[in-house]
Motif scaffolding. Structure first.
Motif, PDB file in Angstrom:
ATOM      1  N   ASP A  19     -12.991  -2.528  -4.031  1.00  0.00           N
ATOM      2  CA  ASP A  19     -12.966  -1.154  -4.258  1.00  0.00           C
ATOM      3  C   ASP A  19     -12.103  -0.589  -3.010  1.00  0.00           C
ATOM      4  O   ASP A  19     -11.127   0.299  -3.152  1.00  0.00           O
ATOM      5  N   LEU A  20     -12.137  -1.086  -1.793  1.00  0.00           N
ATOM      6  CA  LEU A  20     -11.755  -0.634  -0.641  1.00  0.00           C
ATOM      7  C   LEU A  20     -10.280  -0.978  -0.532  1.00  0.00           C
ATOM      8  O   LEU A  20      -9.275  -0.375  -0.203  1.00  0.00           O
ATOM      9  N   LEU A  21     -10.030  -2.275  -1.182  1.00  0.00           N
ATOM     10  CA  LEU A  21      -8.662  -2.712  -1.127  1.00  0.00           C
ATOM     11  C   LEU A  21      -7.745  -1.978  -2.211  1.00  0.00           C
ATOM     12  O   LEU A  21      -6.576  -1.810  -2.062  1.00  0.00           O
ATOM     13  N   ARG A  40      -5.744 -11.770  -1.855  1.00  0.00           N
ATOM     14  CA  ARG A  40      -4.534 -12.267  -1.556  1.00  0.00           C
ATOM     15  C   ARG A  40      -3.585 -11.277  -2.610  1.00  0.00           C
ATOM     16  O   ARG A  40      -2.329 -11.037  -2.203  1.00  0.00           O
ATOM     17  N   SER A  41      -3.909 -10.966  -3.744  1.00  0.00           N
ATOM     18  CA  SER A  41      -3.330 -10.376  -4.435  1.00  0.00           C
ATOM     19  C   SER A  41      -2.950  -8.834  -4.158  1.00  0.00           C
ATOM     20  O   SER A  41      -1.979  -8.428  -4.673  1.00  0.00           O
ATOM     21  N   PHE A  42      -3.691  -8.377  -3.298  1.00  0.00           N
ATOM     22  CA  PHE A  42      -3.383  -7.184  -2.599  1.00  0.00           C
ATOM     23  C   PHE A  42      -2.395  -7.251  -1.441  1.00  0.00           C
ATOM     24  O   PHE A  42      -2.206  -6.365  -0.798  1.00  0.00           O
ATOM     25  N   GLY A  43      -2.087  -8.544  -1.040  1.00  0.00           N
ATOM     26  CA  GLY A  43      -1.307  -8.625   0.026  1.00  0.00           C
ATOM     27  C   GLY A  43      -1.943  -8.597   1.279  1.00  0.00           C
ATOM     28  O   GLY A  43      -1.295  -8.440   2.294  1.00  0.00           O
ATOM     29  N   ALA A  50       0.838  -1.312   0.059  1.00  0.00           N
ATOM     30  CA  ALA A  50       0.035   0.037   0.024  1.00  0.00           C
ATOM     31  C   ALA A  50       0.900   1.106   0.059  1.00  0.00           C
ATOM     32  O   ALA A  50       1.817   1.278   0.642  1.00  0.00           O
ATOM     33  N   ALA A  51       0.482   2.132  -0.644  1.00  0.00           N
ATOM     34  CA  ALA A  51       1.121   3.583  -0.667  1.00  0.00           C
ATOM     35  C   ALA A  51       0.929   4.172   0.582  1.00  0.00           C
ATOM     36  O   ALA A  51      -0.158   4.115   1.213  1.00  0.00           O
ATOM     37  N   HIS A  52       1.888   5.088   0.831  1.00  0.00           N
ATOM     38  CA  HIS A  52       1.471   5.950   2.113  1.00  0.00           C
ATOM     39  C   HIS A  52       0.259   6.827   1.814  1.00  0.00           C
ATOM     40  O   HIS A  52       0.298   7.518   0.752  1.00  0.00           O
TER      41      HIS A  52
END
Length: 292
Positions: free
Chosen positions: A112-114, A141-144, A2-4
């Motif tokens: 959308d939230l992920l 899981r692809s979003f970690g 995730a970006a900051h």
């Protein structure tokens, strides 16, 4: 990864104060922040009656080395507001809230939230997604993000599945989002969870309850569709509303088009509600909210 999030603000605190209105609240809070070397950068307040009505205040302030200073600021708040009915909370705005997501088969709000989290649009961490189906497991899981499958207990008694969910969540999250989680939560579950729970649903309730709401809406010839996000209480779909929105539709829209456009509104309304909650912008008062 995730970006900051730009919504995470180093050395910024958010102070919420609410209670009975009376003269001097603004002066007292401002003086407290000043003597603790804070600088107010945003200030919102609302009173429903200036002569003893309900009062609500949200103050965002900057203070160098905030984390080290917070204990003394909290002690000062306790002394300053002692003897009044004013309640307060203060949070470090550099610390993301831990948000778990419960989902079922419909994945539009979940994904959308992920996606927004990965972009840094939401100042949260997502320690887990729990679903009563496995359809979205690989996508999650692809979003970690860890994915847990907890099947819903067959029949009206959901205590076994709810106990498993509580075991996963207890002590690990600050709030929970129901991203089209198609199960009714029991009062016992909400009590044991003991954190805010945010839900999203189409705004046809109670006119189009049950299955296939968009089909029922099409048959009725509605001209507006929308969505509502609210806090979950023991009264089904009657908790304090955080956000709502609508869009116009016509007789020419098919059931599939109504569902597609409705999903868009649901995503937008839920993401705004999550953001505002994570930023400490929402104050619950009875069965409604003040959103700054």
């Amino acid at each position: 990864m995730a970006a900051h999030s730009p919504h995470l603000l180093p050395d910024h605190a958010c102070l919420i104060v609410h209670g009975s209105d009376r003269p001097g609240i603004v002066a007292a809070v401002s003086a407290l922040i000043t003597r603790n070397r804070g600088n107010i950068v945003a200030f919102d307040q609302y009173s429903d009656d200036p002569t003893g009505g309900a009062y609500f205040q949200r103050v965002l302030f900057h203070r160098p080395d905030l984390s080290a200073a917070l204990p003394e600021i909290e002690a000062d708040l306790g002394r300053t507001l002692e003897g009044s009915d004013l309640r307060w909370t203060i949070t470090d705005q550099s610390v993301p809230k831990r948000m778990a997501i419960l989902a079922s088969k419909q994945d539009h709000c979940l994904l959308d939230l992920l996606w927004r989290h990965r972009r840094g649009d939401l100042p949260v961490t997502i320690p887990m997604v729990i679903s009563n189906h496995t359809d979205a497991a690989e996508d999650v899981r692809s979003f970690g993000v860890p994915f847990f499958h907890v099947p819903s207990t067959p029949g009206p008694d959901k205590s076994a599945s709810e106990a498993e969910i509580v075991k996963l969540l207890a002590g690990n999250v600050d709030f929970v989002v129901l991203a089209r989680y198609m199960q009714i939560l029991s009062a016992d579950f909400l009590e044991k969870l003991a954190v805010p729970v945010i839900n999203i649903h189409h705004s046809f309730l109670p006119a189009f309850i049950g299955a296939e709401p968009y089909k029922k809406a099409k048959e009725r010839g509605v001209k507006l569709i929308g969505a509502t996000s609210h806090y979950v209480t023991t009264d089904l779909d009657e908790g304090p509303i955080i956000d709502q929105d609508t869009i116009r539709v016509t007789h020419a829209d098919t059931v599939a088009e109504l569902a597609r456009r409705g999903a868009d509104v649901e995503r937008q309304v839920l993401s705004r509600a999550v953001l505002w909650h994570a930023q400490d912008r929402v104050i619950q008062h009875g069965n409604h909210t003040i959103v700054f």
